[in-house]
Design a protein around this motif. Structure first.
Motif, PDB file in Angstrom:
ATOM      1  N   ALA A   1      47.475  22.587   4.984  1.00  0.00           N
ATOM      2  CA  ALA A   1      46.110  23.090   4.813  1.00  0.00           C
ATOM      3  C   ALA A   1      45.522  23.513   6.162  1.00  0.00           C
ATOM      4  O   ALA A   1      44.857  24.551   6.262  1.00  0.00           O
ATOM      5  CB  ALA A   1      45.229  22.009   4.176  1.00  0.00           C
ATOM      6  N   TYR A   2      45.784  22.727   7.191  1.00  0.00           N
ATOM      7  CA  TYR A   2      45.297  23.051   8.539  1.00  0.00           C
ATOM      8  C   TYR A   2      45.887  24.368   9.029  1.00  0.00           C
ATOM      9  O   TYR A   2      45.185  25.200   9.613  1.00  0.00           O
ATOM     10  CB  TYR A   2      45.662  21.915   9.482  1.00  0.00           C
ATOM     11  CG  TYR A   2      45.251  22.151  10.917  1.00  0.00           C
ATOM     12  CD1 TYR A   2      43.926  21.994  11.325  1.00  0.00           C
ATOM     13  CD2 TYR A   2      46.205  22.518  11.878  1.00  0.00           C
ATOM     14  CE1 TYR A   2      43.556  22.213  12.649  1.00  0.00           C
ATOM     15  CE2 TYR A   2      45.840  22.740  13.197  1.00  0.00           C
ATOM     16  CZ  TYR A   2      44.515  22.578  13.579  1.00  0.00           C
ATOM     17  OH  TYR A   2      44.148  22.794  14.880  1.00  0.00           O
TER      18      TYR A   2
ATOM     19  N   ASN B   1      38.363  27.840   2.520  1.00  0.00           N
ATOM     20  CA  ASN B   1      38.707  28.144   3.911  1.00  0.00           C
ATOM     21  C   ASN B   1      40.017  28.930   4.035  1.00  0.00           C
ATOM     22  O   ASN B   1      40.380  29.343   5.140  1.00  0.00           O
ATOM     23  CB  ASN B   1      38.816  26.859   4.728  1.00  0.00           C
ATOM     24  CG  ASN B   1      37.472  26.187   4.935  1.00  0.00           C
ATOM     25  OD1 ASN B   1      36.455  26.860   5.054  1.00  0.00           O
ATOM     26  ND2 ASN B   1      37.461  24.866   4.965  1.00  0.00           N
TER      27      ASN B   1
ATOM     28  N   ASP C   1      42.208  25.486   6.948  1.00  0.00           N
ATOM     29  CA  ASP C   1      41.261  24.469   6.488  1.00  0.00           C
ATOM     30  C   ASP C   1      41.437  23.200   7.326  1.00  0.00           C
ATOM     31  O   ASP C   1      42.470  22.537   7.251  1.00  0.00           O
ATOM     32  CB  ASP C   1      41.508  24.146   5.011  1.00  0.00           C
ATOM     33  CG  ASP C   1      40.607  23.020   4.520  1.00  0.00           C
ATOM     34  OD1 ASP C   1      39.480  22.912   5.025  1.00  0.00           O
ATOM     35  OD2 ASP C   1      41.052  22.255   3.648  1.00  0.00           O
TER      36      ASP C   1
ATOM     37  N   VAL D   1      40.994  18.926   0.537  1.00  0.00           N
ATOM     38  CA  VAL D   1      41.345  20.317   0.831  1.00  0.00           C
ATOM     39  C   VAL D   1      40.227  21.221   0.324  1.00  0.00           C
ATOM     40  O   VAL D   1      39.815  21.120  -0.838  1.00  0.00           O
ATOM     41  CB  VAL D   1      42.682  20.715   0.162  1.00  0.00           C
ATOM     42  CG1 VAL D   1      42.967  22.197   0.384  1.00  0.00           C
ATOM     43  CG2 VAL D   1      43.829  19.869   0.695  1.00  0.00           C
ATOM     44  N   ASN D   2      39.735  22.087   1.193  1.00  0.00           N
ATOM     45  CA  ASN D   2      38.708  23.067   0.816  1.00  0.00           C
ATOM     46  C   ASN D   2      39.364  24.441   0.744  1.00  0.00           C
ATOM     47  O   ASN D   2      39.577  25.106   1.760  1.00  0.00           O
ATOM     48  CB  ASN D   2      37.567  23.067   1.838  1.00  0.00           C
ATOM     49  CG  ASN D   2      36.409  23.965   1.405  1.00  0.00           C
ATOM     50  OD1 ASN D   2      36.528  24.759   0.473  1.00  0.00           O
ATOM     51  ND2 ASN D   2      35.287  23.839   2.079  1.00  0.00           N
ATOM     52  N   ARG D   3      39.668  24.877  -0.476  1.00  0.00           N
ATOM     53  CA  ARG D   3      40.378  26.143  -0.668  1.00  0.00           C
ATOM     54  C   ARG D   3      39.566  27.360  -0.227  1.00  0.00           C
ATOM     55  O   ARG D   3      40.123  28.430  -0.017  1.00  0.00           O
ATOM     56  CB  ARG D   3      40.793  26.281  -2.135  1.00  0.00           C
ATOM     57  CG  ARG D   3      41.989  25.418  -2.518  1.00  0.00           C
ATOM     58  CD  ARG D   3      42.197  25.386  -4.023  1.00  0.00           C
ATOM     59  NE  ARG D   3      43.504  24.888  -4.386  1.00  0.00           N
ATOM     60  CZ  ARG D   3      43.866  23.618  -4.337  1.00  0.00           C
ATOM     61  NH1 ARG D   3      43.001  22.722  -3.911  1.00  0.00           N
ATOM     62  NH2 ARG D   3      45.082  23.239  -4.689  1.00  0.00           N
TER      63      ARG D   3
ATOM     64  N   THR E   1      39.480  20.501   7.084  1.00  0.00           N
ATOM     65  CA  THR E   1      38.744  19.401   6.457  1.00  0.00           C
ATOM     66  C   THR E   1      39.464  18.072   6.647  1.00  0.00           C
ATOM     67  O   THR E   1      38.861  17.074   7.065  1.00  0.00           O
ATOM     68  CB  THR E   1      38.562  19.671   4.949  1.00  0.00           C
ATOM     69  OG1 THR E   1      37.933  20.938   4.764  1.00  0.00           O
ATOM     70  CG2 THR E   1      37.709  18.587   4.319  1.00  0.00           C
TER      71      THR E   1
END
Length: 220
Positions: A33-34, A80, A38, A76-78, A40
């Motif tokens: 994710a990073y 982003n 993202d 996880v903030n999709r 978060t």
């Protein structure tokens, strides 16, 4: 039940296996994710292999009692992601894939010990742990691909389906845990769902891994 005995040895094996498997699984989510933009999870200290950051006390204890449990989900903030659907699928699938890779690594070490003919009591104990470690990670690989919320399999299916279906899925999400418990505790349903996963798929994948490395290390 997946675990037929809980001797002190197996408790230690289970604790070590879960600490590694859960930590790597959640780190895989956080890191991917990073990389997709993202941060978060990173801001919440989850971009780490430290088990303390990832283990959920209740989910871990349940693994010892009933044979299944969970870690703390990585946030996880999709929104982003530049491509939310594709990135979401990759982030979700990399958790289970990390467990499969751990199972492969464990199997390699088992046959490497055999190939090197390391037969002391210490190596025997380590080999016994590796067999346990491999099965735990195969279990987590298969289990997390079940398409029920909040498992990774559900998130993958959610991103694969048309956006028009998502409002309906959101309404069904609160019932995911209830559905799972029904599948676990009602025997006829267990026999054709979770029972198949534990009784057929997990041993089948484990057997296939062993056969591959038997051919690789022994038949050459």
């Amino acid at each position: 039940m997946f675990f037929q005995e809980l001797s002190m040895t197996y408790i230690i094996y289970l604790a070590l296996s879960l600490a590694i498997a859960f930590s790597v699984h959640e780190f895989a989510h956080a890191y991917s994710a990073y990389r997709f933009g993202d941060n978060t999870a990173a801001r919440q200290g989850r971009l780490t292999l430290n088990p303390i950051k990832h283990l959920d006390p209740i989910g871990t204890i349940l693994f010892f009692i009933v044979g299944f449990g969970w870690a703390r989900p990585v946030p996880v903030n999709r929104f982003n992601f530049k491509n939310p659907r594709l990135a979401g699928i990759i982030v979700s699938v990399l958790g289970p894939i990390s467990n499969l890779l751990l199972a492969v690594l464990g199997t390699i070490l088992i046959y490497l010990l055999f190939y090197l003919d390391l037969t002391s009591d210490y190596f025997y104990t380590f080999s016994e742990f590796l067999h346990f470690f491999v099965r735990i990670n195969i279990l987590l690989f298969v289990f997390n691909l079940i398409p029920l919320p909040p498992l990774d399999g559900y998130r993958i299916v959610e991103d694969l389906l048309p956006y028009s279906v998502r409002p309906t899925l959101v309404k069904l999400e609160p019932y995911g845990s209830i559905i799972f418990l029904i599948l676990i505790f009602i025997d006829p349903l267990y026999d054709v769902t979770i029972g198949v996963i534990l009784g057929d798929w997990v041993p089948g994948i484990e057997s296939a891994l062993h056969q591959f490395f038997i051919d690789l290390f022994i038949l050459r």
